[in-house]
Design a protein around this motif. Structure first.
Motif, mmCIF file in Angstrom:
data_model
loop_
_atom_site.group_PDB
_atom_site.id
_atom_site.type_symbol
_atom_site.label_atom_id
_atom_site.label_comp_id
_atom_site.label_asym_id
_atom_site.label_seq_id
_atom_site.Cartn_x
_atom_site.Cartn_y
_atom_site.Cartn_z
ATOM 1 N N LEU A 1 89.552 -46.684 -15.050
ATOM 2 C CA LEU A 1 88.144 -46.009 -15.332
ATOM 3 C C LEU A 1 88.264 -44.875 -16.333
ATOM 4 C CD1 LEU A 1 85.302 -45.023 -13.898
ATOM 5 C CD2 LEU A 1 86.488 -43.519 -12.804
ATOM 6 N N ARG A 2 87.287 -44.839 -17.421
ATOM 7 C CA ARG A 2 87.202 -44.090 -18.387
ATOM 8 C C ARG A 2 86.384 -43.004 -17.763
ATOM 9 N NH1 ARG A 2 89.767 -42.936 -23.084
ATOM 10 N NH2 ARG A 2 88.720 -41.663 -24.698
ATOM 11 N N ALA A 3 86.760 -41.670 -17.916
ATOM 12 C CA ALA A 3 85.886 -40.599 -17.448
ATOM 13 C C ALA A 3 85.942 -39.184 -18.271
ATOM 14 C CB ALA A 3 86.238 -40.223 -16.042
ATOM 15 N N TRP A 4 85.178 -38.354 -18.253
ATOM 16 C CA TRP A 4 85.522 -37.027 -18.760
ATOM 17 C C TRP A 4 86.155 -36.247 -17.547
ATOM 18 C CZ3 TRP A 4 85.380 -34.350 -23.110
ATOM 19 C CH2 TRP A 4 85.526 -32.978 -22.898
ATOM 20 N N SER A 5 87.190 -35.826 -17.940
ATOM 21 C CA SER A 5 87.931 -34.899 -17.102
ATOM 22 C C SER A 5 87.484 -33.247 -17.368
ATOM 23 C CB SER A 5 89.485 -35.072 -17.259
ATOM 24 O OG SER A 5 90.150 -33.874 -16.595
ATOM 25 N N TYR A 6 86.987 -32.651 -16.247
ATOM 26 C CA TYR A 6 86.830 -31.345 -16.395
ATOM 27 C C TYR A 6 87.760 -30.265 -16.412
ATOM 28 C CZ TYR A 6 81.710 -32.443 -16.010
ATOM 29 O OH TYR A 6 80.647 -33.035 -16.214
ATOM 30 N N ASN A 7 88.919 -30.959 -15.751
ATOM 31 C CA ASN A 7 90.283 -30.257 -15.926
ATOM 32 C C ASN A 7 90.951 -30.149 -17.352
ATOM 33 O OD1 ASN A 7 90.119 -29.764 -12.972
ATOM 34 N ND2 ASN A 7 91.770 -30.927 -12.559
ATOM 35 N N HIS A 8 91.068 -31.099 -17.750
ATOM 36 C CA HIS A 8 91.426 -31.386 -19.301
ATOM 37 C C HIS A 8 90.627 -30.956 -20.343
ATOM 38 C CE1 HIS A 8 94.326 -33.730 -16.405
ATOM 39 N NE2 HIS A 8 95.099 -33.077 -17.124
ATOM 40 N N GLU A 9 89.240 -31.059 -20.057
ATOM 41 C CA GLU A 9 88.195 -31.034 -20.955
ATOM 42 C C GLU A 9 88.374 -32.051 -22.082
ATOM 43 O OE1 GLU A 9 88.195 -26.966 -22.459
ATOM 44 O OE2 GLU A 9 87.169 -26.265 -20.428
ATOM 45 N N ALA A 10 88.618 -33.358 -21.453
ATOM 46 C CA ALA A 10 88.788 -34.606 -22.525
ATOM 47 C C ALA A 10 88.466 -35.946 -21.791
ATOM 48 C CB ALA A 10 90.253 -34.540 -23.143
ATOM 49 N N TYR A 11 88.221 -36.956 -22.628
ATOM 50 C CA TYR A 11 88.094 -38.321 -21.615
ATOM 51 C C TYR A 11 89.755 -38.681 -21.412
ATOM 52 C CZ TYR A 11 83.153 -38.433 -22.922
ATOM 53 O OH TYR A 11 82.035 -38.051 -23.169
ATOM 54 N N ARG A 12 89.525 -39.313 -20.335
ATOM 55 C CA ARG A 12 90.952 -39.666 -19.833
ATOM 56 C C ARG A 12 90.654 -40.995 -19.279
ATOM 57 N NH1 ARG A 12 94.819 -35.060 -19.969
ATOM 58 N NH2 ARG A 12 96.019 -36.274 -18.432
#
Length: 158
Positions: free
Chosen positions: A50-61
């Motif tokens: 799953l490609r998702a925006w990570s609010y923790n990392h402030e990046a797509y993961r």
């Protein structure tokens, strides 16, 4: 992979909503709750991600749904703002792949025949920049004992 988890991720993605997941990280081993905004599923030949925006990392993961804890109902919320543009997903690269440089001429000929490319040429693989890592890993291009190696990677115009 639990179909309930996948269904909830898919609903959040289609509804353009954030979802709170509990994900077990291979790096840290921690299983902390976190907010993500799912945008794509993709497959590398072995696993679904799953490609998702990570609010923790402030990046797509990329997340493996199998590592997301099953919950009866995951909490979702409206996105607080539009997601940033995913440059790596929307950019394309060409990987130039050739027989490993340490092979003898005879071994290199066999590898070329096995993979279907002519003498003194490369295989050119076009992929999204975000997925180049998976091509390199899947074909073991960074493994010293592999038969192929990555000669170069070039960015393509969209």
């Amino acid at each position: 992979m639990d179909p309930t988890v996948v269904a909830q991720l898919y609903r959040a993605m289609n509804g353009e909503r954030d979802i709170q997941i509990t994900y077990t990280s291979m790096t840290s081993g921690l299983s902390d709750p976190q907010w993500i905004s799912p945008v794509h599923f993709h497959f590398d030949g072995e696993a679904i991600y799953l490609r998702a925006w990570s609010y923790n990392h402030e990046a797509y993961r990329d997340y493996l749904p199998i590592r997301i804890a099953k919950q009866i109902e995951m909490i979702t919320r409206e996105r607080p703002a539009p997601l940033p543009f995913d440059t790596d997903w929307n950019s394309f690269v060409r990987l130039w792949i050739c027989p490993r440089s340490g092979l003898s001429d005879a071994q290199a000929r066999v590898v070329r025949r096995e993979y279907g490319f002519q003498e003194k040429t490369h295989i050119a693989v076009n992929t999204r920049k975000a997925l180049a890592f998976y091509v390199i890993r899947r074909w073991r291009l960074d493994d010293e004992k592999a038969r192929l190696e990555l000669d170069r990677m070039e960015e393509l115009d969209a």
